[in-house]
Design an enzyme around this catalytic site. Structure first.
Site, PDB file in Angstrom:
ATOM      1  N   ASP A 170       0.836  -1.201   0.000  1.00 25.54           N
ATOM      2  CA  ASP A 170       0.000   0.000   0.000  1.00 25.54           C
ATOM      3  C   ASP A 170       0.875   1.256   0.000  1.00 25.54           C
ATOM      4  O   ASP A 170       2.078   1.199   0.279  1.00 25.54           O
ATOM      5  CB  ASP A 170      -0.902  -0.029   1.241  1.00 25.54           C
ATOM      6  N   ASP A 185     -11.138   1.759  -2.671  1.00 24.55           N
ATOM      7  CA  ASP A 185     -11.708   1.459  -1.354  1.00 24.55           C
ATOM      8  C   ASP A 185     -13.223   1.548  -1.394  1.00 24.55           C
ATOM      9  O   ASP A 185     -13.897   1.148  -0.445  1.00 24.55           O
ATOM     10  CB  ASP A 185     -11.183   2.452  -0.308  1.00 24.55           C
TER      11      ASP A 185
HETATM   12  C1  GLA Z   1      -5.757   1.965   2.463  1.00 27.80           C
HETATM   13  C2  GLA Z   1      -6.203   0.835   1.539  1.00 27.80           C
HETATM   14  C3  GLA Z   1      -7.224  -0.011   2.240  1.00 27.80           C
HETATM   15  C4  GLA Z   1      -6.651  -0.549   3.522  1.00 27.80           C
HETATM   16  C5  GLA Z   1      -6.166   0.589   4.399  1.00 27.80           C
HETATM   17  C6  GLA Z   1      -5.436   0.067   5.614  1.00 27.80           C
HETATM   18  O1  GLA Z   1      -6.785   2.854   2.675  1.00 27.80           O
HETATM   19  O2  GLA Z   1      -6.710   1.343   0.350  1.00 27.80           O
HETATM   20  O3  GLA Z   1      -7.658  -1.061   1.404  1.00 27.80           O
HETATM   21  O4  GLA Z   1      -5.609  -1.440   3.235  1.00 27.80           O
HETATM   22  O5  GLA Z   1      -5.286   1.436   3.690  1.00 27.80           O
HETATM   23  O6  GLA Z   1      -5.005   1.087   6.436  1.00 27.80           O
END
Ligand code: GLA
Length: 699
Positions: A438, A510
């Site tokens: 990420d 997300d």
């Molecule tokens: C980001 C990602 C999510 C999740 C969060 C965790 O927002 O897009 O899918 O992994 O971080 O903190």
């Protein structure tokens, strides 16, 4: 004939478009005459790689400053050779500055089967003095003058609303700038464009292209009053400089572009095939992407061994093949204000390490995956306390936090070595099959005081950061060849062909609300093939008292890509779990089509303002297909028009059946009928109707 090279040794573009029959169809290049003293020859000539210098006032590929402060380049043809590069036929054109010891090699790889050209440029300083590169685009592409205006399609968005289609109906004189200055590809804009002339999804002339780069990028689409368009793109020149030391080289990322007469679906087909065959890590690309479960939406930071085990047991029961523990497994990570940087297992949450959970997951027949965010650090972490100088910063400026985190200077060798060691250790000590990598905030205050103290130019960080990320990803893959990696940047903020060389899928957004997803998936389908586009069924939308979107509808939306589950399975009813189990089994029977078939969008959510969508994924030989269709609402209780399919063989008889609904009778129709007359979709009346049809050639 040296087609394309003028008497003065300038290299010009002669043509780009539909395939020609003979070499003699392209005439020898000559410089256009001056049109006026304001429109001189060099400014009018469609040069392949125009560098700032002389009387050039059009789109530029490069800007260079030599050691004596000459800010003018004069690149002339030197040599050319045809050979091979990475298994593709390749043309290399060498340009040489008329005076200074600078060589620029232009590389053109041709993916003949998929009709795409991959361009890049390599700068070599052959002298003793440094040369400063201030703009180093990968390519400038030229589209011929024409009277009919072109239409520009791009993708834009933001966090939780990524990759939505944007269309400028008439490209007029001027320049459109698409860019990211965030240090990452970004979700507000995507390094992709399409320029069409009266095309639709099914047919028509489209030029398209995309950059294989995950750092700051720019795409400049410049049109003149005569209807000629030049498209320059590559690493963004904003705050960029690269000192090319004596006898060193700098290579730009790839700029991939193509032309089709098959409309926007032709664009998808070409890029998807190219990505699958030439870009993705090939070992993993030859295997089906597993159905995954990700715990983020269910448990957020409330990760415990027991809680994850219970979720894993439920997930395995559904037929999930890969169980992923998201954020929250490392020390201090009970919220997003601490822990990033300390990539070791939290002894409070996992007193015996990850091993018992991993063993349970494996005993349940699943692979195990873990979330990491290696480029980041929280101020409240051991790593930052130990190495406060490891982040980008200017000594006299604040260190701005976003999501309570700071960005590690991944351009530094010691930071790269540290990250590689801890990640490698994590993967070696634990049987981890998959990581979600990420990246949740942009780069800012891009200083690097130690480098400046050594005489370095800190403006290199924009490139060094991305190169560092690539280096670590490549090294991890080399050491762990079975590993799969998901690219995530707050969702779909790092979805480009550069990261796809070293990752296997992308977390698209997300936002898992099916209404939003149809838009997001339509947009990103111009870049990502089905196997790369991660899509989960979750408990979204949370904003309704009653979650009225049927499980079937939510599954159908997520089954268009690499299917995952992200809902809180301990809260799902037995009925929902049973239905989920059925859809996961159906998905496994069709994923070869969804993940690796040719995708044709037949009804656009954007065009219908979210009411309708239909997509079919067809086996490359046309023998089998699946069709997903959606109708969000039907306030007038009207029947839909017949839906005409694509990509089938006209003279073949196909058996069409609805998957997951045995009550609808099967029908047999020819490909000609399915494509010409079309199908009446078996969508029920009412809101949130969807269907999934399987279409197979009769033996
Ligand atoms: C980001 C990602 C999510 C999740 C969060 C965790 O927002 O897009 O899918 O992994 O971080 O903190």
């Amino acid at each position: 004939m040296r087609a394309g090279v003028t008497e003065e040794e300038y290299v010009l573009n002669l043509y780009w478009g539909a395939r020609l029959a003979f070499f003699s169809d392209i005439s020898a290049a000559s410089m256009p005459p001056d049109r006026s003293s304001q429109d001189v020859s060099l400014a009018l000539a469609p040069e392949e790689y125009p560098a700032f210098g002389g009387l050039r006032f059009g789109e530029l590929a490069a800007k260079i400053t030599f050691a004596d402060q000459t800010r003018d380049a004069d690149l002339r043809f030197h040599d050319a050779e045809i050979g091979e590069q990475d298994g593709l036929p390749a043309l290399r054109i060498l340009l040489q500055d008329a005076v200074y010891p600078l060589q620029v090699a232009l590389l053109y790889q041709v993916d003949v089967a998929n009709d795409v050209i991959i361009r890049s440029a390599c700068f070599t300083n052959q002298g003793a003095d440094p040369i400063v590169l201030e703009r180093v685009f990968s390519a400038v592409w030229h589209l011929p003058r024409q009277v009919v205006p072109r239409r520009l399609t791009t993708l834009g968005g933001h966090w939780a609303g990524e990759s939505r289609l944007q269309q400028q109906q008439q490209v007029v004189t001027g320049t459109t700038l698409l860019e990211s200055r965030k240090g990452v590809t970004g979700s507000h804009a995507y390094p992709w464009f399409a320029l069409d002339t009266q095309a639709n999804e099914q047919q028509g002339e489209v030029y398209f292209g995309t950059l294989a780069w995950s750092g700051n990028w720019a795409l400049r689409i410049a049109t003149t009053i005569t209807g000629a368009t030049a498209i320059g793109g590559g690493i963004h020149e904003h705050d960029f400089a690269w000192t090319l030391a004596a006898q060193t080289s700098f290579t730009t990322p790839d700029f991939v572009a193509g032309f089709t007469l098959d409309g926007m679906n032709g664009v998808r087909r070409r890029l998807h095939r190219y990505v699958r065959e030439q870009v993705l890590p090939q070992k993993q690309a030859s295997q089906p992407r597993p159905v995954l479960y990700n715990s983020w939406e269910a448990t957020t930071f409330d990760v415990t061994e027991e809680g994850q085990r219970l979720l894993a047991e439920r997930a395995a029961g559904l037929g999930v093949e890969l169980f992923v523990v998201d954020d929250g497994w490392f020390p201090g990570r009970v919220h997003d204000r601490a822990g990033l940087g300390d990539w070791r297992v939290d002894p409070q949450k996992f007193p015996h390490g990850l091993r018992p959970l991993i063993e349970r997951v494996k005993a349940l027949g699943m692979q195990f995956g873990l979330w990491v965010e290696p480029e980041m650090v929280n101020a409240d972490s051991d790593l930052y306390r130990l190495h406060p100088d490891w982040i980008y910063h200017f000594p006299q400026r604040p260190r701005s936090e976003a999501r309570n985190q700071l960005v590690l200077n991944v351009g530094r060798q010691d930071v790269q070595a540290y990250l590689l060691t801890v990640l490698d250790q994590l993967l070696t000590e634990n049987a981890i099959d998959f990581i979600k990598w990420d990246m949740n905030r942009p780069l800012a205050e891009p200083g690097w005081p130690e480098y400046v103290a050594q005489g370095g130019d800190a403006r290199e960080i924009w490139v060094r950061h991305t190169q560092g990320v690539y280096t670590i990803l490549d090294a991890l893959r080399a050491r762990h060849p079975e590993l799969s990696i998901e690219s995530c940047s707050s969702g779909g903020g790092r979805a480009d062909l550069g990261v796809l060389r070293r990752t296997d899928q992308v977390w698209t957004s997300d936002n898992t609300h099916p209404d939003a997803r149809l838009f997001i998936q339509e947009g990103i389908s111009h870049i990502l093939p089905g196997r790369v586009m991660g899509a989960w069924v979750t408990d979204m939308p949370h904003d309704r008292m009653v979650n009225e979107i049927p499980v079937q509808y939510r599954f159908h939306v997520a089954m268009m890509g690499a299917l995952g589950i992200g809902g809180h399975l301990l809260h799902w009813s037995d009925e929902d779990l049973a239905e989920a189990t059925r859809w996961i089994a159906v998905y496994k029977s069709i994923r070869h089509l969804v993940q690796d078939g040719d995708q044709y969008w037949l009804l656009s959510p954007t065009a219908s303002k979210g009411d309708l969508a239909a997509v079919t994924s067809v086996a490359p030989d046309g023998s089998e297909a699946v069709l997903f269709a959606f109708r969000r609402s039907n306030p007038f209780w009207e029947p839909l028009p017949f839906l005409r399919l694509q990509g089938l063989q006209p003279a073949t008889q196909y058996r069409v059946r609805e998957l997951g609904n045995a009550s609808v009778p099967e029908i047999i129709l020819s490909g000609a009928a399915l494509m010409g007359r079309g199908l009446e979709l078996p969508l029920r009346h009412g809101s949130y109707a969807s269907c999934l049809l399987h279409i197979r050639a009769e033996a």
